[in-house]
Design an enzyme around this catalytic site. Structure first.
Site, short mmCIF file in Angstrom:
data_model
loop_
_atom_site.label_atom_id
_atom_site.label_comp_id
_atom_site.label_asym_id
_atom_site.label_seq_id
_atom_site.Cartn_x
_atom_site.Cartn_y
_atom_site.Cartn_z
N SER A 209 1.79 -8.32 6.84
CA SER A 209 2.58 -8.92 5.74
C SER A 209 4.06 -8.96 6.13
CB SER A 209 2.40 -8.11 4.45
OG SER A 209 3.02 -6.84 4.58
N ARG B 28 0.66 -9.10 -4.04
CA ARG B 28 1.04 -9.83 -2.82
C ARG B 28 -0.13 -10.70 -2.39
NH1 ARG B 28 3.36 -5.84 1.09
NH2 ARG B 28 5.27 -7.01 1.43
N SER C 262 0.83 -1.21 0.00
CA SER C 262 0.00 0.00 0.00
C SER C 262 0.86 1.25 0.00
CB SER C 262 -0.89 0.07 1.25
OG SER C 262 -1.63 -1.09 1.40
N HIS D 277 -4.01 -2.99 -4.46
CA HIS D 277 -2.88 -3.89 -4.70
C HIS D 277 -2.93 -4.27 -6.18
CE1 HIS D 277 -1.90 -4.85 -0.39
NE2 HIS D 277 -3.04 -4.18 -0.29
N GLU E 296 -5.93 -4.23 15.06
CA GLU E 296 -5.71 -4.62 16.44
C GLU E 296 -6.63 -3.87 17.38
OE1 GLU E 296 -3.36 -3.19 14.35
OE2 GLU E 296 -2.96 -5.20 13.59
N ASN F 36 -1.29 5.07 9.23
CA ASN F 36 -2.15 5.49 10.35
C ASN F 36 -1.42 5.23 11.65
OD1 ASN F 36 -2.88 2.56 9.39
ND2 ASN F 36 -3.29 2.62 11.59
N1 HPA Z 1 -2.67 -2.51 11.72
C1 HPA Z 1 -2.41 -3.57 10.93
N2 HPA Z 1 -2.18 -3.46 9.64
C2 HPA Z 1 -2.20 -2.23 9.09
C3 HPA Z 1 -2.46 -1.09 9.86
C4 HPA Z 1 -2.70 -1.24 11.24
O1 HPA Z 1 -2.93 -0.26 11.98
N3 HPA Z 1 -2.40 -0.02 9.00
C5 HPA Z 1 -2.10 -0.53 7.77
N4 HPA Z 1 -1.99 -1.86 7.82
#
Ligand code: HPA
Length: 273
Positions: A213, A93, A40, A72, A194, A236
């Protein structure tokens, strides 16, 4: 057509060799020196790195699947770099959370090695645990924690991972951008993001970026004898580090915004490998 990697009796390394032969045939390029998996936010690097010699739909290569995700790109590209080296750019991927098994997750890396590549550049979008990392910050991966509870290696295959994210290659990356931050990437299975408690936990464990990944791919790359260079784009702040709820659309959007800058950076670094 069923994917040959789904046959448990098949040898994944032989299938990777067949895929590399497919790439040589489709691209007219006999061997590649460097391979990149663009996650990404990183896809534009393929356009600015050099001259695209061939673009091949991933689904026409043995063992590859259509990408599960928008954002992707499902192609493999052969790119001639200004240095004269050839790069294989993997835009497709397969993620562990797709549920096709680890062999399919690492097939692109094994294929890259079978094309001759001695350097594997792995990139991803990730959640950042460092509150100072604005969305759009690229971070060099210094090490990883594999929290998938699995491995791409089969049988008694004991591989040293001490300098998995090559010190030599990281030094080159830092010559290009001296203030590039480094961090430990943790791969969780996903596909859910999470909980804040999990993010606190992985922080205690030593992680700085969290994603879905890269770690399994890096292990397979090392097994194949490649040097690994890894980058996360912080798309983020990880859950609970900021109170903003996570959304896949925002992750994609942050990737798009950062894309021109980080792609130019990556192209510059790849030019020196
Ligand atoms: N957590 C897991 N995978 C991710 C996140 C995240 O905050 N942001 C982009 N991929």
């Amino acid at each position: 057509m069923t994917n040959p990697l789904m046959d448990p009796a098949a040898n994944p390394h032989e299938i990777a060799k067949r895929a590399a032969d497919d790439i040589a045939r489709a691209s007219g390029v006999e061997r590649h020196d460097i391979a990149l998996t663009l996650g990404s936010g990183w896809a534009k690097a393929a356009d600015v790195m050099g001259e695209t010699v061939a673009e091949i739909p991933a689904t026409t290569i043995t063992g590859f699947s259509a990408p599960a995700l928008e954002g992707h790109v499902g192609t493999l590209r052969s790119v001639k770099l200004p240095s004269g080296k050839t790069a294989l750019v993997i835009g497709a991927r397969t993620h562990y959370y797709e549920g096709h098994g680890v062999r399919r997750v690492v097939h692109s890396v094994r294929t890259a090695a079978a094309t001759g590549a001695s350097i594997m550049v792995l990139t991803n979008g990730a959640g950042g645990l460092n509150p100072q990392w604005e969305p759009g910050t690229p971070v060099l991966i210094s090490d990883h924690i594999n929290m998938t509870a699995t491995s791409p290696l089969e049988g008694a295959t004991f591989i040293d991972l001490t300098d998995l994210y090559s010190t030599r290659l990281r030094r080159i990356a830092k010559e290009v951008k001296t203030d590039l931050d480094e961090g430990v990437y943790i791969q969780l299975p996903g596909p859910h993001y999470e909980t804040p408690a999990e993010v606190r936990m992985v922080g205690v464990l030593g992680a700085n970026m969290v994603g879905m990944s890269t770690a399994l791919e890096a292990i397979a790359a090392r097994e194949a004898g490649m040097e690994v260079l890894g980058f996360s784009l912080v798309t983020n702040l990880a859950a609970g580090i900021s109170d903003v709820p996570l959304s896949h659309d925002d992750v994609i959007e942050a990737g798009k915004t950062a894309e021109p800058v980080i792609s130019a950076l990556l192209a510059d670094i790849v030019g020196r490998l």
